[in-house]
Design a protein around this motif. Structure first.
Motif, PDB file in Angstrom:
ATOM      1  N   LYS A  65       0.825  -1.206   0.000  1.00 46.83           N
ATOM      2  CA  LYS A  65       0.000   0.000   0.000  1.00 46.83           C
ATOM      3  C   LYS A  65       0.862   1.260   0.000  1.00 46.83           C
ATOM      4  CE  LYS A  65      -4.250  -1.658   1.985  1.00 46.83           C
ATOM      5  NZ  LYS A  65      -5.464  -0.998   1.608  1.00 46.83           N
ATOM      6  N   LEU A  66       2.011   1.203   0.646  1.00 49.24           N
ATOM      7  CA  LEU A  66       2.886   2.376   0.729  1.00 49.24           C
ATOM      8  C   LEU A  66       3.679   2.603  -0.555  1.00 49.24           C
ATOM      9  CD1 LEU A  66       4.289   1.885   4.325  1.00 49.24           C
ATOM     10  CD2 LEU A  66       2.669   3.635   3.582  1.00 49.24           C
ATOM     11  N   ASP A  67       3.977   1.550  -1.259  1.00 47.05           N
ATOM     12  CA  ASP A  67       4.790   1.649  -2.483  1.00 47.05           C
ATOM     13  C   ASP A  67       3.884   1.990  -3.673  1.00 47.05           C
ATOM     14  OD1 ASP A  67       6.847   1.524  -4.299  1.00 47.05           O
ATOM     15  OD2 ASP A  67       7.045  -0.655  -4.237  1.00 47.05           O
ATOM     16  N   PHE A  68       3.411   3.250  -3.688  1.00 53.14           N
ATOM     17  CA  PHE A  68       2.465   3.707  -4.715  1.00 53.14           C
ATOM     18  C   PHE A  68       2.971   3.457  -6.136  1.00 53.14           C
ATOM     19  CE2 PHE A  68       1.777   6.864  -1.226  1.00 53.14           C
ATOM     20  CZ  PHE A  68       0.519   6.429  -0.850  1.00 53.14           C
ATOM     21  N   ASN A  69       4.237   3.742  -6.374  1.00 50.32           N
ATOM     22  CA  ASN A  69       4.805   3.661  -7.717  1.00 50.32           C
ATOM     23  C   ASN A  69       5.361   2.290  -8.061  1.00 50.32           C
ATOM     24  OD1 ASN A  69       4.259   6.427  -8.042  1.00 50.32           O
ATOM     25  ND2 ASN A  69       6.169   6.936  -6.986  1.00 50.32           N
ATOM     26  N   LYS A  70       5.265   1.352  -7.138  1.00 49.88           N
ATOM     27  CA  LYS A  70       5.778  -0.016  -7.336  1.00 49.88           C
ATOM     28  C   LYS A  70       7.253  -0.021  -7.741  1.00 49.88           C
ATOM     29  CE  LYS A  70       1.622  -1.471  -6.594  1.00 49.88           C
ATOM     30  NZ  LYS A  70       1.222  -1.116  -5.262  1.00 49.88           N
ATOM     31  N   VAL A 129      10.141   3.091  -0.618  1.00 53.60           N
ATOM     32  CA  VAL A 129       9.102   4.036  -0.227  1.00 53.60           C
ATOM     33  C   VAL A 129       9.760   5.308   0.294  1.00 53.60           C
ATOM     34  CG1 VAL A 129       7.114   4.426   1.279  1.00 53.60           C
ATOM     35  CG2 VAL A 129       7.556   2.139   0.364  1.00 53.60           C
ATOM     36  N   ASP A 165       6.004   9.771   0.824  1.00 58.56           N
ATOM     37  CA  ASP A 165       4.875   8.849   0.680  1.00 58.56           C
ATOM     38  C   ASP A 165       4.432   8.311   2.036  1.00 58.56           C
ATOM     39  OD1 ASP A 165       4.901   9.258  -2.035  1.00 58.56           O
ATOM     40  OD2 ASP A 165       5.816   7.325  -2.533  1.00 58.56           O
ATOM     41  N   LYS A 199       2.183  10.747   3.754  1.00 61.70           N
ATOM     42  CA  LYS A 199       0.835  10.783   3.207  1.00 61.70           C
ATOM     43  C   LYS A 199      -0.074   9.765   3.897  1.00 61.70           C
ATOM     44  CE  LYS A 199       2.226  12.136  -1.453  1.00 61.70           C
ATOM     45  NZ  LYS A 199       2.342  11.657  -2.847  1.00 61.70           N
ATOM     46  N   CYS A 200       0.518   8.675   4.390  1.00 60.63           N
ATOM     47  CA  CYS A 200      -0.266   7.554   4.914  1.00 60.63           C
ATOM     48  C   CYS A 200      -0.242   7.425   6.429  1.00 60.63           C
ATOM     49  CB  CYS A 200       0.251   6.248   4.342  1.00 60.63           C
ATOM     50  SG  CYS A 200       0.124   6.148   2.563  1.00 60.63           S
TER      51      CYS A 200
END
Length: 116
Positions: A95-100, A104, A108, A111-112
């Motif tokens: 979920k934290l690794d938005f950009n895959k 992280v 980012d 943001k979470c």
């Protein structure tokens, strides 16, 4: 014997060790000197006879570098995470690794997560 002593002290002491290691690691290299480890154990009332400490140090400092990786130290004490915890950590990381990208950035995380 040392691991048994730690388990009797409870989870707070064991997790407190990791936090304390990070606090005293002034140059943030992830390593502790022999004096720093001995001082930490004293702070947490985990003192042991000098001979036992020397034996512990010889085991921990297997590279003979006069320093110990405190991540490896805590891993040696706590052991592997169980499969449930590993799956939970993987799920949170995805979920934290938005950009895959496989890492992280701190922005980012902010943001979470709110530590308040």
């Amino acid at each position: 014997l040392f691991r048994e002593t730690l388990s009797k002290k409870g989870v707070r002491v064991m997790t407190g060790l990791g936090k304390y290691f990070q606090q005293i690691d002034k140059n943030r290299n992830g390593f502790l000197s022999q004096a720093a480890l001995k001082g930490t154990l004293k702070v947490f009332n985990l003192e042991m006879p000098e001979g036992d400490f020397e034996s512990l140090w010889l085991i921990l400092d297997d590279s003979k570098s006069d320093k110990v990786d405190y991540g490896e130290f805590t891993h040696a004490i706590f052991g592997e995470m169980n499969e449930y915890r590993k799956a939970f950590v993987r799920k949170a990381y995805l979920k934290l690794d938005f950009n895959k990208t496989g890492n992280v950035p701190m922005v980012d995380l902010r943001k979470c997560y709110c530590a308040k």
